[in-house]
Design a protein around this motif. Structure first.
Motif, mmCIF file in Angstrom:
data_model
loop_
_atom_site.group_PDB
_atom_site.id
_atom_site.type_symbol
_atom_site.label_atom_id
_atom_site.label_comp_id
_atom_site.label_asym_id
_atom_site.label_seq_id
_atom_site.Cartn_x
_atom_site.Cartn_y
_atom_site.Cartn_z
ATOM 1 N N ARG A 1 0.843 -1.213 0.000
ATOM 2 C CA ARG A 1 0.000 0.000 0.000
ATOM 3 C C ARG A 1 0.875 1.259 0.000
ATOM 4 N NH1 ARG A 1 -4.716 1.391 4.433
ATOM 5 N NH2 ARG A 1 -5.076 3.528 3.732
ATOM 6 N N ARG B 1 2.828 1.650 -3.408
ATOM 7 C CA ARG B 1 1.998 2.157 -4.509
ATOM 8 C C ARG B 1 1.854 3.668 -4.408
ATOM 9 N NH1 ARG B 1 -0.852 -3.096 -4.382
ATOM 10 N NH2 ARG B 1 -0.100 -4.080 -6.303
ATOM 11 N N LYS C 1 5.166 5.353 -5.413
ATOM 12 C CA LYS C 1 5.292 5.326 -6.879
ATOM 13 C C LYS C 1 4.358 6.369 -7.513
ATOM 14 C CE LYS C 1 5.597 3.167 -11.034
ATOM 15 N NZ LYS C 1 6.697 2.695 -11.806
ATOM 16 N N GLU C 2 3.121 6.410 -7.055
ATOM 17 C CA GLU C 2 2.129 7.343 -7.614
ATOM 18 C C GLU C 2 2.586 8.798 -7.470
ATOM 19 O OE1 GLU C 2 -1.811 6.798 -5.743
ATOM 20 O OE2 GLU C 2 -1.862 9.011 -5.642
ATOM 21 N N VAL D 1 5.092 -3.506 -8.527
ATOM 22 C CA VAL D 1 4.800 -2.056 -8.482
ATOM 23 C C VAL D 1 5.761 -1.309 -9.412
ATOM 24 C CG1 VAL D 1 4.511 -0.062 -6.924
ATOM 25 C CG2 VAL D 1 3.993 -2.352 -6.089
#
Ligand code: PEP
Ligand code: MN
Length: 254
Positions: A17, A20, A23-24, A67
């Protein structure tokens, strides 16, 4: 470099979680402690948290694949290094308390083919720090990370002093890339944004500890920022990168 993630990986779900989110937001490396060091074996009457160990390294390897973000974890022994090298983590980290673990440094210098983030020891000089980096193979494979040093001021909320002079020296007078860690470098999440802004003025990036629910961190909760704060830091990082990158001064003309 924008290195971010939890102090410790506490479960597969937690790690994915946060990875991600990192990365976002445009983080460049996901961090997560697999093997935690502890100052005391018992904290507030309970056994200290040592991390998930090898299992966390395998979670990081899966995060790299699924990911699509490079990962880093700290290794404190040759055995741990073997596991992390075998799992093909993109980066390895040597922590502050192991900066002068010479057998480890020499092993990594010989056997690790990935870049290594070398954190500065809590009570070590810049010269000792770069000396250790030489054992790892020098500036072509080492990223130095200033993470705060001890000082006479033991103000309770702020455990360490982020050494801007040390980092500036590295930047101006050596070939090493240098990043700064305002999470460990202060110990206080409220200081992480202002210190990050300052750090980005004069270094090659940041390492920060982030969690969707910082208070649920088993280690370093007080310095861990939430997703909203991380978004803000990531924005400052990316806005800054669009402007002229910091250049080294020509040392011969100083
Ligand atoms: C870490 O980054 O996970 C860590 C333990 O930090 P330090 O070695 O700087 O204390
Ligand atoms: Mn930590």
């Amino acid at each position: 470099m924008l290195v971010a993630g939890p102090c410790a990986i506490q479960s597969r779900k937690q790690a994915f979680r946060i990875a991600r989110k990192v990365k976002e937001c445009g983080g460049t490396i996901f961090r997560g402690g697999a093997y935690k060091g502890q100052n005391r074996p018992i904290v507030n009457g309970l056994p200290a948290y040592w991390g998930m160990g090898d299992e966390a390294v395998y979670i990081l390897a899966d995060i790299q694949q699924q990911v699509q973000i490079p990962c880093v974890t700290e290794v404190q022994s040759i055995r741990q290094a073997v596991v992390a090298i075998d799992a093909k983590l993109a980066y390895l980290q040597v922590g502050a308390r192991h900066m002068q673990n010479f057998p480890l440094l020499r092993y990594l210098g010989e056997h690790a083919n990935v870049p290594i983030i070398l954190k500065r020891g809590l009570g070590n000089t810049v010269d000792e720090w770069t000396g250790c980096a030489e054992h790892l193979g020098g500036a072509s494979r080492v990223i130095l990370c200033e993470r705060g040093i001890s000082s006479f001021d033991r103000t309770q909320q702020t455990r360490w002093r982020l050494d801007f002079v040390g980092a500036a020296y590295i930047k101006e007078y050596t070939d090493y890339p240098v990043i700064m860690d305002p999470s460990h470098g202060s110990g206080d999440r409220r200081l992480v944004l202002p210190l990050s802004k300052a750090a980005l003025q004069m270094s090659d990036g940041l390492m920060v500890e982030v969690h969707y629910a910082p208070e649920r961190s088993k280690t370093d909760a007080a310095q861990t920022i939430n997703f909203k704060a991380f978004e803000e830091i990531a924005k400052v990082y990316h806005d800054g990168k669009r402007k002229t990158p910091h250049k080294k001064r020509n040392r011969d003309t100083v």
